[in-house]
Write a protein that holds these residues in place. Structure first.
Motif, PDB file in Angstrom:
ATOM      1  N   LEU A  54       0.828  -1.215   0.000  1.00  0.00           N
ATOM      2  CA  LEU A  54       0.000   0.000   0.000  1.00  0.00           C
ATOM      3  C   LEU A  54       0.860   1.261   0.000  1.00  0.00           C
ATOM      4  O   LEU A  54       0.554   2.236  -0.686  1.00  0.00           O
ATOM      5  CB  LEU A  54      -0.956  -0.010   1.193  1.00  0.00           C
ATOM      6  N   ARG A  55       1.957   1.231   0.771  1.00  0.00           N
ATOM      7  CA  ARG A  55       2.871   2.383   0.777  1.00  0.00           C
ATOM      8  C   ARG A  55       3.498   2.590  -0.592  1.00  0.00           C
ATOM      9  O   ARG A  55       3.619   3.720  -1.067  1.00  0.00           O
ATOM     10  CB  ARG A  55       3.962   2.188   1.833  1.00  0.00           C
ATOM     11  N   ALA A  56       3.900   1.502  -1.237  1.00  0.00           N
ATOM     12  CA  ALA A  56       4.514   1.603  -2.563  1.00  0.00           C
ATOM     13  C   ALA A  56       3.512   2.150  -3.579  1.00  0.00           C
ATOM     14  O   ALA A  56       3.857   2.961  -4.442  1.00  0.00           O
ATOM     15  CB  ALA A  56       5.040   0.239  -3.012  1.00  0.00           C
ATOM     16  N   ILE A  57       2.260   1.735  -3.468  1.00  0.00           N
ATOM     17  CA  ILE A  57       1.222   2.234  -4.381  1.00  0.00           C
ATOM     18  C   ILE A  57       0.998   3.720  -4.157  1.00  0.00           C
ATOM     19  O   ILE A  57       0.903   4.505  -5.106  1.00  0.00           O
ATOM     20  CB  ILE A  57      -0.078   1.425  -4.205  1.00  0.00           C
ATOM     21  N   ASP A  58       0.925   4.132  -2.894  1.00  0.00           N
ATOM     22  CA  ASP A  58       0.735   5.559  -2.594  1.00  0.00           C
ATOM     23  C   ASP A  58       1.929   6.393  -3.039  1.00  0.00           C
ATOM     24  O   ASP A  58       1.779   7.533  -3.469  1.00  0.00           O
ATOM     25  CB  ASP A  58       0.485   5.757  -1.092  1.00  0.00           C
ATOM     26  N   GLU A  59       3.116   5.824  -2.921  1.00  0.00           N
ATOM     27  CA  GLU A  59       4.339   6.540  -3.300  1.00  0.00           C
ATOM     28  C   GLU A  59       4.410   6.783  -4.813  1.00  0.00           C
ATOM     29  O   GLU A  59       5.031   7.747  -5.258  1.00  0.00           O
ATOM     30  CB  GLU A  59       5.547   5.729  -2.835  1.00  0.00           C
ATOM     31  N   THR A  60       3.762   5.949  -5.578  1.00  0.00           N
ATOM     32  CA  THR A  60       3.807   6.062  -7.033  1.00  0.00           C
ATOM     33  C   THR A  60       3.290   7.420  -7.512  1.00  0.00           C
ATOM     34  O   THR A  60       3.782   7.965  -8.495  1.00  0.00           O
ATOM     35  CB  THR A  60       2.974   4.938  -7.681  1.00  0.00           C
ATOM     36  N   ARG A  62       3.718  10.353  -6.406  1.00  0.00           N
ATOM     37  CA  ARG A  62       4.643  11.477  -6.341  1.00  0.00           C
ATOM     38  C   ARG A  62       5.847  11.335  -7.278  1.00  0.00           C
ATOM     39  O   ARG A  62       6.637  12.260  -7.406  1.00  0.00           O
ATOM     40  CB  ARG A  62       5.101  11.722  -4.907  1.00  0.00           C
ATOM     41  N   ILE A  63       5.988  10.209  -7.945  1.00  0.00           N
ATOM     42  CA  ILE A  63       7.118   9.991  -8.859  1.00  0.00           C
ATOM     43  C   ILE A  63       6.771  10.571 -10.222  1.00  0.00           C
ATOM     44  O   ILE A  63       5.790  10.178 -10.841  1.00  0.00           O
ATOM     45  CB  ILE A  63       7.462   8.493  -8.966  1.00  0.00           C
ATOM     46  N   ARG A  64       7.573  11.524 -10.691  1.00  0.00           N
ATOM     47  CA  ARG A  64       7.317  12.188 -11.971  1.00  0.00           C
ATOM     48  C   ARG A  64       8.252  11.718 -13.082  1.00  0.00           C
ATOM     49  O   ARG A  64       7.905  11.755 -14.242  1.00  0.00           O
ATOM     50  CB  ARG A  64       7.468  13.712 -11.810  1.00  0.00           C
ATOM     51  N   SER A  65       9.435  11.307 -12.742  1.00  0.00           N
ATOM     52  CA  SER A  65      10.427  10.898 -13.724  1.00  0.00           C
ATOM     53  C   SER A  65      10.024   9.572 -14.372  1.00  0.00           C
ATOM     54  O   SER A  65       9.584   8.632 -13.689  1.00  0.00           O
ATOM     55  CB  SER A  65      11.781  10.743 -13.026  1.00  0.00           C
ATOM     56  N   HIS A  66      10.173   9.496 -15.680  1.00  0.00           N
ATOM     57  CA  HIS A  66       9.812   8.275 -16.403  1.00  0.00           C
ATOM     58  C   HIS A  66      10.673   7.105 -15.934  1.00  0.00           C
ATOM     59  O   HIS A  66      10.149   6.019 -15.653  1.00  0.00           O
ATOM     60  CB  HIS A  66       9.982   8.485 -17.908  1.00  0.00           C
ATOM     61  N   GLU A  67      11.969   7.323 -15.851  1.00  0.00           N
ATOM     62  CA  GLU A  67      12.871   6.252 -15.444  1.00  0.00           C
ATOM     63  C   GLU A  67      12.629   5.872 -13.982  1.00  0.00           C
ATOM     64  O   GLU A  67      12.647   4.694 -13.627  1.00  0.00           O
ATOM     65  CB  GLU A  67      14.332   6.672 -15.643  1.00  0.00           C
TER      66      GLU A  67
END
Length: 172
Positions: A54-60, A62-67
């Protein structure tokens, strides 16, 4: 004379999947993770997911960079391996079954709408018999308006209103 390799045992061949098969499985798990990420939080709450997942899903979000997102999706795929895939699949199956039932109900309502427009009062009486809490006056007015639109080759705005009225009556 070339070295002879020992013959592999049959057990070794059947137990180990190929590297390509492992990659396909990892890509499938990443795709499952992307599906979970794309869901609304309320839908996602139905799934038996660990806190790390769940934390990893929520963290997704905020990630803007494609790589960075690509690497994070690999991480999500790695975490999904630890999840109960049978339970997750069971929830997906339940969601799919609900969707099919909802689609079937909508198709029945569409048939009713078409029948009400085509047949008029006899079909309306049958609808009212099956659904006695329906507002009779509103139903008949919507049917007349939809018939008038159909006869004058106008866009089916009243037919849409009739469908919405039927849907609200049966509470779908």
């Amino acid at each position: 004379m070339p070295k002879q390799r020992p013959e592999p045992l049959d057990d070794e061949l059947t137990e180990r999947p190929s590297k390509s098969q492992l990659k396909r499985e990892m890509h499938a798990l990443q795709a499952l993770g992307e599906t979970l990420i794309a869901m609304q939080p309320a839908e996602r709450a139905r799934f038996p997911l660990s806190d790390d997942m769940l934390r990893a899903i929520d963290e997704t979000a905020r990630i803007r960079s494609h790589e960075g997102r690509r690497r994070h999706m690999q991480y999500v795929g790695k975490l999904i391996r630890k999840e109960d895939l049978a339970a997750i699949q069971a929830v997906f199956d339940g969601i799919e079954q609900e969707k099919q039932q909802r689609d079937h109900a909508f198709h029945r309502l569409e048939k009713w709408r078409d029948r009400l427009i085509d047949e008029g009062d006899p079909a309306a009486e049958q609808w009212l018999t099956e659904h006695p809490d329906t507002d009779r006056q509103t139903l008949r007015q919507l049917i007349r308006n939809a018939q008038r639109e159909r006869d004058q080759d106008k866009p089916p705005a009243s037919a849409r209103k009739l469908f919405k009225f039927l849907r609200d009556t049966v509470q779908l």
